[in-house]
Every structure is written in structure tokens, then in C-alpha cells.
Design a protein around this motif. Structure first.
Motif, PDB file in Angstrom:
ATOM      1  N   ALA A  99       0.831  -1.213   0.000  1.00 31.88           N
ATOM      2  CA  ALA A  99       0.000   0.000   0.000  1.00 31.88           C
ATOM      3  C   ALA A  99       0.863   1.261   0.000  1.00 31.88           C
ATOM      4  CB  ALA A  99      -0.924  -0.014   1.215  1.00 31.88           C
ATOM      5  N   TRP A 103       1.099   4.820  -2.383  1.00 30.16           N
ATOM      6  CA  TRP A 103       0.882   6.133  -1.775  1.00 30.16           C
ATOM      7  C   TRP A 103       2.079   7.059  -1.982  1.00 30.16           C
ATOM      8  CZ3 TRP A 103       1.424   7.346   4.064  1.00 30.16           C
ATOM      9  CH2 TRP A 103       0.944   8.635   4.331  1.00 30.16           C
ATOM     10  N   TRP A 178      -3.206  -0.634  -4.077  1.00 30.84           N
ATOM     11  CA  TRP A 178      -4.021  -0.555  -2.867  1.00 30.84           C
ATOM     12  C   TRP A 178      -4.936  -1.768  -2.727  1.00 30.84           C
ATOM     13  CZ3 TRP A 178      -3.591   2.455   1.240  1.00 30.84           C
ATOM     14  CH2 TRP A 178      -2.926   3.677   1.135  1.00 30.84           C
TER      15      TRP A 178
END
Length: 422
Positions: A99, A103, A178
Motif C-alpha cells: 500500500a 501512496w 491498494w
């Protein structure tokens, strides 16, 4: 009229192996997502072919550096903590770093750090699966048991284009990362909690019959002191030969799987949306090869010889794939190459598990997998990267490197087969 005796439940050890397959499938999707995202990243950031090769090699290699270091230095601690707890912990960690990779992708340096940490968190996965297989399966079943969970690797490579390319095409590669990060806590973690126990006797539902079957051919413990025994075990000629063969395998397998999507786009001019079949079909044959070679390995015991045969066929198939005049012939060549070299992956860990005593399996498998991945996985993307170039001379260098490594691995395995007197 129904039978008064219900059919027996599937053996718990095979449920364990299937659970490990799922965890490896999810982990490998998180590992290889960057390979499928590279063409989109190159377009998004405006990288040239040379920049794509340079940045891609660095991103791919950073994972394997962290992965190899974790294998080498954390496997002993993970064994002491226990495979069950260790697996649950690393599933949460690698999901987190997947994840974070989405980001924090705006900075190449930070993205590199997340890839390194992803590798570090996945590092003890293979050693713990080896510990569990050695504890739960007698030697005559380990080839098939290993191949069940190794199928998760090939299924991930096979299905990743089918699952991820349309998803990346639709929602972008960051959003896809994600979504992949959710698979660990939502799928892998509950399965490990339910089906993975450190030893057969720890499972609340183990039957006396299955425990007896597991115990009947158990490996005897070593009488030597642990520190000396580990050094002695890892420096035996047979272990060194399989170690060198594993490094060679990773150079070819990781190098090809890392660059195959970009090869078809940059060198063969295939549209990104059409990568699904081009990168999936070769690994369908790999799953079939894994089933065949593991059965032959358990049946004959000639695992090193089978691995050598696979490398010989794989080298010839790679030459055909990379010199093919048409795209279908190129895909067929890669399919035959993956089918052939899956002989080694089907037999590799059964050889390692047979040569290492039970109390050394965790740190020993960590050293083995760490060195093969750190050296082979780190060098593979670099050595094979020239196949995506537009210059014939550069492509020839990538082809020659892959084939030379196949020949070297076949030679080492034939020497090992002679030493083991198969």
C-alpha cells in the motif's frame, strides 16, 4: 441409501500445503505488480527506453536485496518465533508496504525504499514454508507438497496479467496496488490462522493415523552442536551444488518474469492491453510442468537429473523464443522454456529438505533461499534487461546470458546427480 460411513476428510497436511499456496499466490502478486506496472509508469513519468531499463532494474533489484537479506539474517529468529506466528506477522507487513508503494510513488527514492521493505517483509516466507513441509510431510511426498505451494508462484505469474492488466488499465496502477494490499489481511491471514500449525501434534484435529504417517519417515535430528552443524551442512559439496544451481535458476526465472511484459511492449510492439495472453500462456505451461516434474521426482528420486534435463530443454526453448520471427512462435518458445525449467523448481526444495536436518531447516533454508535470491534475483533483471533494447547486438547479449546460465545449471545438476547416485 447413504453410506453409514462418511468419506474421510482430506488430510490436514494437504490443507496446510494448499493454504501455503494461497499465501504465496498473494505474496507474489504483491512482488511482481511492479513488472506489470513498468510500462504504465514509464508512460506516466515520461521515461525513455534507457531510463525504463535503468529505473526498472533498480526497482526490481531493490526488492531482491531486501528479500535476500531477510532470508539470511531473519530466518533463525522466525523459526524460534514459530512458522505460524511468523507467517501472520509478515503477511501484515508486506501488505502494508504494498500500500505504501502506491501512496509514496511520486518519489523514486521513496518507492525504492518501499520495494526494499517489501522484500524484507517477504524474506522469511520461503524458509517457514520449508520448515512446515519438512515437519508435516514424509520425504516421499515432499516433491508434490512443495509443488502444491510452489504452484501459487506460477499461478500468480500466470494470472497476474489476466487480473492486474485490465485493472491497471481501468483504475491505474496505484489503485491496483491498494487493492492488492487488502488481499493479505482479508484472504491469507484467516487461512493461516485456521490451517497452519507449527507441528502436526499442535493441530487440534490431527488424527493418530495421519500423525503416524507423517512420523514414519521423519528425518533424524543431528547430534552436532547447532552453530557448527549449520556451517557444516551449508558447506557440504551437495548443498553447494544445489545452491549454485538455485542461483542460476533465479537469474533465468526472475530475469525473464521481470522483463517479459516490457519485452513484448517495447521490443515486439504489442499493445499493453494485449499483454494478458502473451505473458499468461507461458506460465500455464509452467503449472502443468510443475505437476509432472514433481510427480516424476517423487516417483524416481532422480530430482537433480530431472532438473538438469529441464535446464537443457529450457535453454533450447529460450533460443527459439528470442529468435522467433513471429509473435505466436515467440510465445510458444517461452511456454516451452517455462515448462522445461519448472523441473528444477519442482525438485529444488525437496533436495534441500532432504539434505538439511530438521533443527537446521529454518536458518538453512533462509541461507539457501537468501543467497539464491539475493545473487540470482538481483543479477537476473540486470543480465537479462538487454532483451528489451532495439539494437540486435544488445538483444543477443541478453539471449546469450540466459542460455549460458541454463547450460551452467544443467552441468552442476548432473554433477550433483552423480554425487547422490540417483
Amino acid at each position: 441409501m447413504p453410506s453409514p460411513h462418511p468419506p474421510p476428510a482430506p488430510a490436514l497436511r494437504w490443507r496446510l500445503s494448499l493454504t501455503l499456496m494461497v499465501t504465496l499466490f498473494v505474496a507474489y502478486l504483491d512482488r511482481m505488480n511492479i513488472s506489470l506496472a513498468l510500462p504504465l509508469m514509464a508512460s506516466h513519468y515520461g521515461w525513455s527506453v534507457d531510463e525504463t531499463r535503468s529505473h526498472g532494474s533498480t526497482l526490481l533489484t531493490s526488492f531482491y536485496v531486501g528479500y535476500g537479506l531477510a532470508n539470511l539474517f531473519l530466518s533463525g529468529a522466525a523459526t524460534r518465533l514459530g512458522p505460524r506466528i511468523s507467517l501472520m506477522l509478515v503477511i501484515l507487513l508486506w501488505s502494508t508496504f504494498t500500500a505504501l508503494g502506491a501512496w509514496l510513488s511520486a518519489s523514486l527514492t521513496v518507492l525504492l525504499a518501499t520495494r526494499f521493505l517489501l522484500g524484507l517483509s517477504e524474506g522469511v516466507h520461503f524458509p517457514m514454508m520449508n520448515v512446515l513441509t519438512q515437519r508435516w510431510f514424509p520425504p516421499q511426498e515432499r516433491g508434490r507438497a512443495n509443488s502444491v505451494w510452489m504452484a501459487g508462484l506460477l499461478l500468480a505469474i500466470c494470472l497476474a496479467p489476466v487480473l492486474l492488466i485490465p485493472l491497471m488499465h481501468a483504475v491505474g496502477w496505484q489503485a491496483t496496488f491498494w487493492l492488492l494490499a487488502l488481499a493479505g489481511p482479508l484472504l491469507s491471514l484467516p487461512l493461516v490462522w485456521r490451517h497452519v500449525f507449527d507441528r502436526p501434534q499442535d493441530h487440534p484435529a490431527i488424527t493418530a493415523q495421519e500423525q503416524m504417517h507423517i512420523d514414519e519417515c521423519a528425518d533424524p535430528p543431528s547430534a552436532a552442536p547447532a552453530d557448527w552443524a549449520l556451517w557444516h551442512a551449508m558447506t557440504r559439496p551437495g548443498v553447494l551444488l544445489i545452491l549454485a544451481s538455485g542461483i542460476a535458476y533465479n537469474i533465468v526465472a526472475v530475469g525473464l518474469s521481470s522483463w517479459l511484459p516490457t519485452y513484448f511492449v517495447a521490443t515486439k510492439g504489442l499493445p499493453y492491453a494485449d499483454l494478458v495472453y502473451a505473458t499468461s500462456l507461458p506460465y500455464v505451461s509452467g503449472v502443468m510442468g510443475l505437476a509432472l516434474w514433481s510427480w516424476l521426482g517423487d516417483r524416481t528420486g532422480a530430482r537433480a537429473a530431472l532438473g538438469a534435463l529441464g535446464f537443457i530443454g529450457g535453454g533450447a526453448a529460450l533460443w527459439m523464443a528470442l529468435h522467433a520471427s513471429t509473435l505466436p512462435l515467440s510465445i510458444a518458445g517461452f511456454a516451452l522454456a517455462v515448462f522445461s525449467i519448472s523441473a528444477f523448481s519442482a525438485c529444488e526444495f525437496a533436495i534441500v529438505q532432504r539434505q538439511l536436518p530438521p533443527e537446521l531447516m529454518g536458518p538453512g533454508a533462509g541461507i539457501y533461499n537468501g543467497l539464491t535470491t539475493l545473487i540470482g534475483g538481483g543479477a537476473g533483471p540486470v543480465l537479462v534487461s538487454s532483451i528489451i533494447g532495439t539494437q540486435p547486438e544488445g538483444q543477443a547479449q541478453g539471449v546469450a546470458a540466459a542460455i549460458a546460465v541454463c547450460v551452467l545449471a544443467a552441468t552442476l545438476l548432473l554433477i550433483l546427480a552423480r554425487r547422490l547416485r540417483y
